[in-house]
Design a protein around this motif. Structure first.
Motif, PDB file in Angstrom:
ATOM      1  N   ALA A  49       6.522  -1.083  -7.962  1.00  0.00           N
ATOM      2  CA  ALA A  49       5.672  -2.007  -7.733  1.00  0.00           C
ATOM      3  C   ALA A  49       6.291  -3.526  -8.004  1.00  0.00           C
ATOM      4  N   THR A  61       6.280   6.286  -5.077  1.00  0.00           N
ATOM      5  CA  THR A  61       6.437   6.911  -6.662  1.00  0.00           C
ATOM      6  C   THR A  61       6.340   8.131  -6.340  1.00  0.00           C
ATOM      7  N   ARG A  62       5.610   8.999  -5.704  1.00  0.00           N
ATOM      8  CA  ARG A  62       5.536  10.363  -5.380  1.00  0.00           C
ATOM      9  C   ARG A  62       6.809  10.873  -5.104  1.00  0.00           C
ATOM     10  N   GLU A  80       9.928   9.687  -5.054  1.00  0.00           N
ATOM     11  CA  GLU A  80      10.888   9.442  -6.033  1.00  0.00           C
ATOM     12  C   GLU A  80      10.656  10.734  -7.027  1.00  0.00           C
ATOM     13  N   GLU A  82       0.657  -1.267   0.071  1.00  0.00           N
ATOM     14  CA  GLU A  82      -0.146  -0.073  -0.130  1.00  0.00           C
ATOM     15  C   GLU A  82       0.906   1.307  -0.101  1.00  0.00           C
ATOM     16  N   ASP A  83       1.954   1.295   0.051  1.00  0.00           N
ATOM     17  CA  ASP A  83       2.983   2.209   0.144  1.00  0.00           C
ATOM     18  C   ASP A  83       3.429   2.720  -1.577  1.00  0.00           C
ATOM     19  N   LEU A  84       2.782   2.027  -2.512  1.00  0.00           N
ATOM     20  CA  LEU A  84       3.190   2.162  -3.645  1.00  0.00           C
ATOM     21  C   LEU A  84       3.386   3.614  -4.325  1.00  0.00           C
ATOM     22  N   ASP A  85       2.055   4.012  -4.109  1.00  0.00           N
ATOM     23  CA  ASP A  85       1.889   5.510  -4.476  1.00  0.00           C
ATOM     24  C   ASP A  85       2.646   6.595  -3.821  1.00  0.00           C
ATOM     25  N   ALA A  86       2.907   6.365  -2.517  1.00  0.00           N
ATOM     26  CA  ALA A  86       3.830   7.321  -1.859  1.00  0.00           C
ATOM     27  C   ALA A  86       4.947   7.307  -2.268  1.00  0.00           C
ATOM     28  N   GLU A 131       3.002   9.717   6.978  1.00  0.00           N
ATOM     29  CA  GLU A 131       3.323   9.983   5.850  1.00  0.00           C
ATOM     30  C   GLU A 131       4.834   9.546   5.557  1.00  0.00           C
ATOM     31  N   SER A 149      10.039   4.235 -12.255  1.00  0.00           N
ATOM     32  CA  SER A 149       8.612   4.282 -12.617  1.00  0.00           C
ATOM     33  C   SER A 149       7.557   3.661 -11.463  1.00  0.00           C
ATOM     34  N   ARG A 150       6.480   3.796 -11.624  1.00  0.00           N
ATOM     35  CA  ARG A 150       5.564   3.078 -10.503  1.00  0.00           C
ATOM     36  C   ARG A 150       5.552   1.674 -10.699  1.00  0.00           C
TER      37      ARG A 150
END
Length: 164
Positions: free
Chosen positions: A36, A17-18, A20, A11-15, A54, A31-32
């Protein structure tokens, strides 16, 4: 400051990616999809720093028997070898507002201690010339200009070998 360093979770994937995208130029940022794959393949060597829920930084990389990083490692998780001799560092990211407070040092020390506990021979990374001295402070040795062409930059191979 109350910072928690913990293993990455899906569940940390989006965070991550942001983070980075803020920390690296687009040509160098993972990349995302790449994150993943990393989270799925080697979560045991992917640590995030969290403040008040956060994600404000992270460190990650695969384990390998190679003593230098090649560009293919960044995108191909097939290079990961769970019992590899070396822990690679693909990225050490800290959000700008949290820099110069020792967080990158805490993340690196966490990764070094984890690599020791897993019986690794040492750690490897590539960095730009302006960071050679920073990594030397942890005991990394500059092995010279890397074969890496990642993002079109000039990189230096660095290695930290543990004493037997």
């Amino acid at each position: 400051m109350d910072i928690i360093i913990r293993q990455v979770m899906p569940e940390d994937l989006d965070a991550v990616t942001r983070v980075e995208a803020v920390c690296f130029p687009e040509a160098e940022a993972a990349s995302r999809v790449s994150f993943a794959q990393r989270i799925q393949t080697f979560p045991e060597s992917f640590f995030v720093a969290e403040h008040k829920g956060e994600i404000i930084g992270f460190i990650n990389g695969c384990a390998t028997d190679c003593s230098v990083i090649c560009d293919e490692m960044f995108e191909d998780t097939g290079f990961h070898k769970k019992d590899g001799l070396y822990q690679s560092i693909f990225g050490l990211d800290v959000m700008p507002t949290y820099r110069n407070q020792g967080l990158a040092t805490r993340l690196m020390k966490h990764m070094i201690e984890d690599a020791k506990s897993r019986g690794r021979r040492g750690l490897i990374l590539t960095c730009k010339d302006k960071l050679i001295g920073y990594y030397a402070g942890f005991g990394y040795e500059n092995k010279g200009i890397s074969q890496s062409q990642h993002g079109g930059a000039i990189w230096y191979d660095m290695i930290l070998e543990f004493e037997s």
